[in-house]
Design a protein around this motif. Structure first.
Motif, short mmCIF file in Angstrom:
data_model
loop_
_atom_site.label_atom_id
_atom_site.label_comp_id
_atom_site.label_asym_id
_atom_site.label_seq_id
_atom_site.Cartn_x
_atom_site.Cartn_y
_atom_site.Cartn_z
N SER A 158 0.85 -1.19 0.00
CA SER A 158 0.00 0.00 0.00
C SER A 158 0.89 1.24 0.00
O SER A 158 1.77 1.37 0.86
N LEU B 177 0.87 5.24 0.40
CA LEU B 177 0.06 6.39 0.81
C LEU B 177 0.19 7.48 -0.25
O LEU B 177 1.30 7.87 -0.63
N TYR C 18 10.93 7.28 0.15
CA TYR C 18 9.75 6.78 0.86
C TYR C 18 10.20 5.84 1.97
O TYR C 18 11.22 5.16 1.85
N LEU C 19 9.42 5.79 3.02
CA LEU C 19 9.70 4.88 4.13
C LEU C 19 8.82 3.65 3.96
O LEU C 19 7.63 3.77 3.66
N TYR D 62 7.41 0.00 5.60
CA TYR D 62 7.18 -0.74 6.84
C TYR D 62 6.51 -2.06 6.49
O TYR D 62 5.74 -2.14 5.54
N GLY E 5 4.99 -2.63 13.49
CA GLY E 5 5.69 -3.09 12.31
C GLY E 5 7.18 -2.89 12.44
O GLY E 5 7.68 -2.48 13.49
N THR E 6 7.88 -3.16 11.38
CA THR E 6 9.31 -2.89 11.35
C THR E 6 9.65 -2.17 10.06
O THR E 6 8.92 -2.27 9.07
N VAL E 7 10.76 -1.44 10.11
CA VAL E 7 11.20 -0.72 8.92
C VAL E 7 11.77 -1.72 7.93
O VAL E 7 12.48 -2.65 8.32
N ILE F 68 3.73 -1.27 3.73
CA ILE F 68 3.12 0.04 3.55
C ILE F 68 4.24 1.05 3.32
O ILE F 68 5.27 0.98 3.98
N ALA G 184 5.26 5.14 2.91
CA ALA G 184 4.82 6.52 3.17
C ALA G 184 5.85 7.51 2.63
O ALA G 184 7.05 7.24 2.68
N PRO G 185 5.38 8.64 2.13
CA PRO G 185 6.32 9.67 1.64
C PRO G 185 7.24 10.12 2.78
O PRO G 185 6.86 10.00 3.96
N PRO G 186 8.41 10.62 2.45
CA PRO G 186 9.33 11.07 3.51
C PRO G 186 8.70 12.16 4.38
O PRO G 186 7.96 13.01 3.89
N SER G 187 9.00 12.08 5.67
CA SER G 187 8.44 13.07 6.60
C SER G 187 9.36 14.27 6.74
O SER G 187 10.58 14.15 6.61
N ILE G 188 8.76 15.40 7.02
CA ILE G 188 9.53 16.62 7.24
C ILE G 188 9.01 17.30 8.50
O ILE G 188 7.87 17.08 8.91
#
Lengths: 75, 207
Positions: A5, A7, A40-41, A43, A53-55, A67, A69-73
């Motif tokens: 998935s 995001l 992207y990260l 998990y 979960g784990t990375v 899953i 997810a876009p990188p966080s800022i």
């Protein structure tokens, strides 16, 4: 069957693969690698809902659920 | 070339440009120039200036047209509002606009539902319950309690569940994620790599 998935603005985009089907595995791996290059990260989550979960740094074709997810800022 | 010099001499002679509104002002201004410089015939001053300006660009400009445009701009700018009348929307355009708005609303709702379903699939029963009731849930990481709330910063809570530090962190906005996806990405990062979460987030102590 396994599920990736991603995001995004539509909520999420899913990519399903069967670990016994090499073409599907390759398609999922390609998507995974492409997004990882964009920072992207990823998990992976195993078990009941709410389990931690784990990375994931490399694509795991045996993962049940991934899953991304876009990188966080910082805001 | 003495193209622009003549009118500016007039300005120096005391003519104010703050209320430039009519052709009369220009005539008056030119008259001042004429008096101040001893040059004759105001129309020729204006024509000369315009021709000089135009040749400096690429083409010949009609003096009256230039002055008309210039005056119009000054009036609009100095008053601060333009007296433009928007063309009326046709029935066809209205229907199309409303259809687009409805489609946008439906798409937004659909993506929120999708994002909510995904988020709920990652929450415990307790977390899912508080999310559905209050759009928030708590995450315990190494004994510390964090509260994730829709459209808000992530808070570190003390033992009395009072916020002590607020962390501002979210997926880069270029991706336009629904709020539920933002909450999910905060949860996953916190639980799997708290160190990275704390490094990336902007922290503010809550008074």
């Amino acid at each position: 069957m396994s599920e990736l998935s991603v995001l995004d603005a539509t909520g999420d985009t899913k990519l399903i693969w069967d670990r016994r089907n090499q073409v599907e595995v390759d398609a999922a791996r390609e998507m995974f690698d492409k997004l990882k290059k964009k920072a992207y990260l990823a998990y992976t989550v195993i078990g009941e809902r709410g389990d931690k979960g784990t990375v994931l740094n490399r694509f795991d074709p045996d993962a049940e659920r991934i899953i991304m997810a876009p990188p966080s800022i910082g805001g | 070339m003495a193209t622009a010099a003549l009118p500016f001499v007039g300005m120096d002679a005391g003519t104010s440009l703050t209320n430039v509104e009519t052709m009369a002002t220009w005539v008056f201004w030119n008259s001042n120039s004429i008096v101040a410089t001893g040059t004759s015939i105001s129309n020729s001053v204006w024509s000369y200036w315009n021709i000089g300006t135009a040749s400096g660009v690429t083409s010949q400009v009609t003096a009256s047209a230039v002055w008309g445009n210039w005056n119009q701009q000054i009036i609009v700018n100095s008053i601060g509002q333009a007296n433009f009348q928007m063309p009326l929307e046709t029935e066809e355009q209205r229907v199309a606009r409303e259809a687009r708005a409805k489609q946008y609303e439906e798409e937004t709702k659909a993506k929120e539902i999708r994002a909510q379903q995904l988020l709920l699939s990652f929450l415990t029963e307790e977390q899912a319950e508080t999310w559905q009731k209050e759009k928030r849930f708590e995450v315990v990481v190494k004994g510390k309690i964090y509260r994730i709330k829709k459209h808000e910063r992530v808070h570190l809570l003390d033992e009395k569940k009072k916020p002590t530090i607020a962390y501002c962190i979210h997926p880069s906005s270029e991706h336009g994620l629904p709020a539920e996806d933002v909450a999910l990405s905060q949860k996953l990062l916190l639980e799997t790599d708290e160190e990275a979460f704390l490094r990336i987030a902007n922290a503010t102590r809550v008074a």
